[in-house]
Design an enzyme around this catalytic site. Sequence first.
Site, PDB file in Angstrom:
ATOM      1  N   GLN A  10       0.718  -1.250   0.057  1.00  0.00           N
ATOM      2  CA  GLN A  10      -0.080   0.003  -0.026  1.00  0.00           C
ATOM      3  C   GLN A  10       0.931   1.293   0.116  1.00  0.00           C
ATOM      4  OE1 GLN A  10      -3.376  -0.616   2.644  1.00  0.00           O
ATOM      5  NE2 GLN A  10      -3.967   1.396   2.377  1.00  0.00           N
ATOM      6  N   SER A  88       4.644  -5.607   3.304  1.00  0.00           N
ATOM      7  CA  SER A  88       3.043  -5.692   4.038  1.00  0.00           C
ATOM      8  C   SER A  88       2.209  -6.112   2.996  1.00  0.00           C
ATOM      9  CB  SER A  88       2.855  -3.967   4.087  1.00  0.00           C
ATOM     10  OG  SER A  88       1.585  -3.793   4.969  1.00  0.00           O
ATOM     11  N   LEU A  89       1.418  -5.477   2.210  1.00  0.00           N
ATOM     12  CA  LEU A  89       0.379  -6.152   1.285  1.00  0.00           C
ATOM     13  C   LEU A  89       0.962  -7.001   0.256  1.00  0.00           C
ATOM     14  CD1 LEU A  89      -2.527  -6.333   0.055  1.00  0.00           C
ATOM     15  CD2 LEU A  89      -2.024  -4.247  -1.460  1.00  0.00           C
ATOM     16  N   ARG A 113      -8.745  -8.359   4.137  1.00  0.00           N
ATOM     17  CA  ARG A 113      -8.061  -7.690   5.023  1.00  0.00           C
ATOM     18  C   ARG A 113      -8.073  -6.139   4.825  1.00  0.00           C
ATOM     19  NH1 ARG A 113      -2.493  -5.545   3.894  1.00  0.00           N
ATOM     20  NH2 ARG A 113      -0.990  -6.133   5.825  1.00  0.00           N
ATOM     21  N   HIS A 192      -0.203  -2.247  11.750  1.00  0.00           N
ATOM     22  CA  HIS A 192       0.980  -2.740  12.005  1.00  0.00           C
ATOM     23  C   HIS A 192       1.192  -2.385  13.677  1.00  0.00           C
ATOM     24  CE1 HIS A 192       1.447  -4.510   8.002  1.00  0.00           C
ATOM     25  NE2 HIS A 192       1.584  -3.250   7.554  1.00  0.00           N
ATOM     26  N   GLN A 240       1.105 -10.107  11.050  1.00  0.00           N
ATOM     27  CA  GLN A 240       1.375  -9.001  10.183  1.00  0.00           C
ATOM     28  C   GLN A 240       0.562  -7.844  10.648  1.00  0.00           C
ATOM     29  OE1 GLN A 240       0.498  -8.223   6.010  1.00  0.00           O
ATOM     30  NE2 GLN A 240       2.806  -8.814   5.599  1.00  0.00           N
TER      31      GLN A 240
END
Length: 292
Positions: A10, A88-89, A113, A192, A240
């Site tokens: 992202q 991340s993503l 998510r 996060h 995560q």
Amino acid sequence: MAFAILFPGQGAQFRGMGADVFDRYPGLTQFACDLLGYDLPALCRDDPGEVLSRTEYTQPALYTVNALRMFEREHREERRADYYLGHSLGEYNALLAAGVLDFETGLRLVKRRGELMAAASGGGMTAVMDVPAPRLREILAEDGVEDVDVAGFNTDTQIVVAAPAEVLRAAHEAFTRRDVRFAPLRVSAPFHSRYMEPARAAFENYLREFTFREPATPVIANVTGRPYGKGDVVRLLSEQLVEPVRWTDAVRHLLALDPGTECEEVGGRSLLRMVQKIRRSADRTPLRETRT
């Protein structure tokens, strides 16, 4: 010499993304539209009302574009990776590329998510430059600013923090008093961090509805900075959401395995720049910057 492929997360989205691949994969594109319930190419092309910046749209859109670009790369039979990493993503695309999940499963996961993360609110994230984590914690303690979590270790000189809005404002004031450079991120919640625990619990339950394969190619995880082990998927993908993105550790581990590792980023250069900064002090070997 080892070869790693990196997938952005992202923040890498932009208006017009996917125009190079949607038309070449009409079946997969239509499948994504049907599953998501909206016209994905039109959303990416026109971005009405800046919808593309909203987490629940950003995540499935970026996952799909990353995936189509990866399929295009494989169609051209380009060099196969020895390792996959995603920020991340982007880790979902790394798991897709490694055969841990299929395109549909990944899309369903990132859709859920994104919905869970979008439902969180009341906070944000800030990138802090040129301050090591121990000193960062000292600065906050000196000014009595509590409840700030480190949400990401992007490079040795860039750390991301997350907190509720009022706490983050106090942190910004502390940074300003000490001439610490910082940049608030355009996100709607403290991702996060501990504040995502409700989303983590709900997402873990959702993850348990799916079956995952073991990686055919090693995937280095954000949570640990180490490759996925047997049966790690549910734990690592749920954690995560509340753990920092240990990108620096992941890259250091990759380079420890082979200091000469070449890297290619799917769709951009931001992660390559991070890798270059992490390795610069020990290894001047340039990374091959390839746009796919």
